[in-house]
Design a protein around this motif. Structure first.
Motif, mmCIF file in Angstrom:
data_model
loop_
_atom_site.group_PDB
_atom_site.id
_atom_site.type_symbol
_atom_site.label_atom_id
_atom_site.label_comp_id
_atom_site.label_asym_id
_atom_site.label_seq_id
_atom_site.Cartn_x
_atom_site.Cartn_y
_atom_site.Cartn_z
ATOM 1 N N ARG A 207 0.831 -1.209 0.000
ATOM 2 C CA ARG A 207 0.000 0.000 0.000
ATOM 3 C C ARG A 207 0.859 1.250 0.000
ATOM 4 N N ALA A 208 1.908 1.239 0.805
ATOM 5 C CA ALA A 208 2.767 2.420 0.919
ATOM 6 C C ALA A 208 3.464 2.740 -0.395
ATOM 7 N N TRP A 209 3.814 1.704 -1.158
ATOM 8 C CA TRP A 209 4.579 1.895 -2.386
ATOM 9 C C TRP A 209 3.716 1.859 -3.649
ATOM 10 N N GLY A 210 2.400 1.820 -3.467
ATOM 11 C CA GLY A 210 1.523 1.894 -4.630
ATOM 12 C C GLY A 210 1.504 0.646 -5.482
ATOM 13 N N VAL A 211 1.801 -0.498 -4.898
ATOM 14 C CA VAL A 211 1.752 -1.759 -5.648
ATOM 15 C C VAL A 211 0.289 -2.096 -5.922
ATOM 16 N N GLU A 212 -0.059 -2.262 -7.190
ATOM 17 C CA GLU A 212 -1.452 -2.484 -7.578
ATOM 18 C C GLU A 212 -1.744 -3.920 -7.968
ATOM 19 N N GLY A 213 -0.761 -4.770 -7.952
ATOM 20 C CA GLY A 213 -0.978 -6.166 -8.322
ATOM 21 C C GLY A 213 0.332 -6.914 -8.322
ATOM 22 N N VAL A 214 0.272 -8.178 -8.666
ATOM 23 C CA VAL A 214 1.473 -9.011 -8.674
ATOM 24 C C VAL A 214 1.595 -9.755 -10.004
ATOM 25 N N PRO A 215 2.821 -10.037 -10.462
ATOM 26 C CA PRO A 215 4.067 -9.660 -9.800
ATOM 27 C C PRO A 215 4.344 -8.168 -9.941
ATOM 28 N N ALA A 216 5.017 -7.631 -8.945
ATOM 29 C CA ALA A 216 5.435 -6.232 -8.979
ATOM 30 C C ALA A 216 6.909 -6.185 -8.625
ATOM 31 N N LEU A 217 7.668 -5.402 -9.361
ATOM 32 C CA LEU A 217 9.105 -5.303 -9.136
ATOM 33 C C LEU A 217 9.494 -3.845 -8.953
ATOM 34 N N ALA A 223 9.037 1.513 -9.410
ATOM 35 C CA ALA A 223 8.337 0.397 -10.043
ATOM 36 C C ALA A 223 8.729 0.290 -11.514
ATOM 37 N N VAL A 224 8.976 -0.928 -11.966
ATOM 38 C CA VAL A 224 9.266 -1.187 -13.371
ATOM 39 C C VAL A 224 8.411 -2.365 -13.829
ATOM 40 N N ASP A 225 8.225 -2.481 -15.132
ATOM 41 C CA ASP A 225 7.509 -3.629 -15.685
ATOM 42 C C ASP A 225 8.339 -4.878 -15.404
ATOM 43 N N PRO A 226 7.817 -5.816 -14.594
ATOM 44 C CA PRO A 226 8.629 -6.979 -14.232
ATOM 45 C C PRO A 226 8.934 -7.909 -15.396
ATOM 46 N N PHE A 227 8.231 -7.739 -16.517
ATOM 47 C CA PHE A 227 8.459 -8.611 -17.672
ATOM 48 C C PHE A 227 9.329 -7.949 -18.741
ATOM 49 N N ASP A 228 9.796 -6.743 -18.474
ATOM 50 C CA ASP A 228 10.586 -5.992 -19.451
ATOM 51 C C ASP A 228 12.037 -5.930 -18.980
ATOM 52 N N LEU A 229 12.865 -6.824 -19.502
ATOM 53 C CA LEU A 229 14.259 -6.871 -19.075
ATOM 54 C C LEU A 229 15.016 -5.595 -19.431
ATOM 55 N N ASN A 230 14.641 -4.964 -20.528
ATOM 56 C CA ASN A 230 15.298 -3.704 -20.891
ATOM 57 C C ASN A 230 14.987 -2.616 -19.875
ATOM 58 N N ALA A 231 13.744 -2.578 -19.423
ATOM 59 C CA ALA A 231 13.358 -1.584 -18.415
ATOM 60 C C ALA A 231 14.079 -1.858 -17.099
ATOM 61 N N ILE A 232 14.221 -3.120 -16.752
ATOM 62 C CA ILE A 232 14.937 -3.480 -15.519
ATOM 63 C C ILE A 232 16.399 -3.067 -15.637
ATOM 64 N N ARG A 233 16.997 -3.352 -16.789
ATOM 65 C CA ARG A 233 18.402 -2.992 -17.008
ATOM 66 C C ARG A 233 18.594 -1.481 -16.894
ATOM 67 N N THR A 234 17.728 -0.733 -17.523
ATOM 68 C CA THR A 234 17.825 0.726 -17.479
ATOM 69 C C THR A 234 17.723 1.244 -16.050
ATOM 70 N N ALA A 235 16.796 0.672 -15.284
ATOM 71 C CA ALA A 235 16.604 1.119 -13.904
ATOM 72 C C ALA A 235 17.797 0.764 -13.023
#
Length: 242
Positions: A207-217, A223-235
């Motif tokens: 709730r504090a971090w605005g997680v709206e569902g799972v999986p959440a990363l 927050a980043v798209d947990p299925f987007d490896l490019n987005a994870i790499r960038t972050a």
């Protein structure tokens, strides 16, 4: 009062997510991943059902310290590895997709290379036996931290249709023995039926971090798209460059 609010949030999330787990329903899967399992659709989760609550950085650090953590190898650990926080439900088919398609690559690219560490927060948004599975997994972690990851893999592999209450205490105990024979099956069965305050803490963090569902990363709190490896790499790279 706090306990009652958490139970209410669990029940409401479960009712809204009967067709599947909360989270990635209307998203097109990122390249290189499998399409989410049939019947899992529609965002619904803890942050969308209750108002956000404030958690200080110090309090968040204290709460996260009680959850399973995957650390980089000692010889490769960066001076300040980026913190990844994963929220997941063992009954959620989207979370199983993440476990089988993204997690191995995430682990190899950023954790085993020493760039990041990962905190795993079981968030049973589906309620019911999903809560039992989360309790059992946390118990296994308490008994033998290194066995948690094998147990999580067994839980996802044993996953049945969302509507089926497959995560019974007996089944959870069997899977614990399969993950590590040293884990006491009777104790797992008891733990699956016993309240664990970390479940409430998981929802509080969500709730504090605005997680709206799972999986959440979250990567360094973002927050980043947990299925987007490019987005994870960038972050990860952005965090390391700061």
């Amino acid at each position: 009062m706090r306990h009652a609010k958490t139970i209410a949030a669990l029940l409401l999330a479960a009712l809204l997510a009967l067709a599947g787990c909360a989270g990635a329903g209307d998203r097109e899967p990122s390249a290189g991943t499998d399409r989410p399992a049939d019947g899992a659709s529609g965002p619904a989760g803890p942050a969308s059902q209750t108002e956000k609550e404030a958690v200080s950085p110090k309090e968040a650090e204290r709460l996260l310290a009680a959850f399973p953590t995957l650390e980089p190898p000692a010889g490769k650990r960066a001076e300040r590895p980026v913190e990844l926080v994963l929220f997941a439900d063992f009954k959620c088919p989207h979370c199983k997709d993440f476990e089988t398609t993204v997690f191995p690559r995430l682990k190899a690219q950023w954790i085993e290379s020493g760039q990041a560490r990962l905190v795993y927060v079981p968030l049973p948004v589906l309620g019911g036996d999903a809560v039992s599975a989360a309790r059992a997994a946390l118990f296994v972690f308490d008994q033998k931290p290194e066995a948690f990851w094998a147990y999580a893999e067994k839980l996802y592999a044993a996953q049945r249709p969302v509507q089926e209450a497959w995560a019974t205490p007996a089944r959870l105990a069997e899977l614990a023995e399969a993950a590590d024979p040293a884990i006491d099956q009777e104790a797992v069965m008891e733990a699956a039926q016993r309240d664990d305050p970390r479940i409430e803490d998981a929802f509080r963090l969500a709730r504090a971090w605005g997680v709206e569902g799972v999986p959440a990363l979250l990567v360094a709190g973002k927050a980043v798209d947990p299925f987007d490896l490019n987005a994870i790499r960038t972050a990860v790279e952005a965090s390391r460059s700061r």
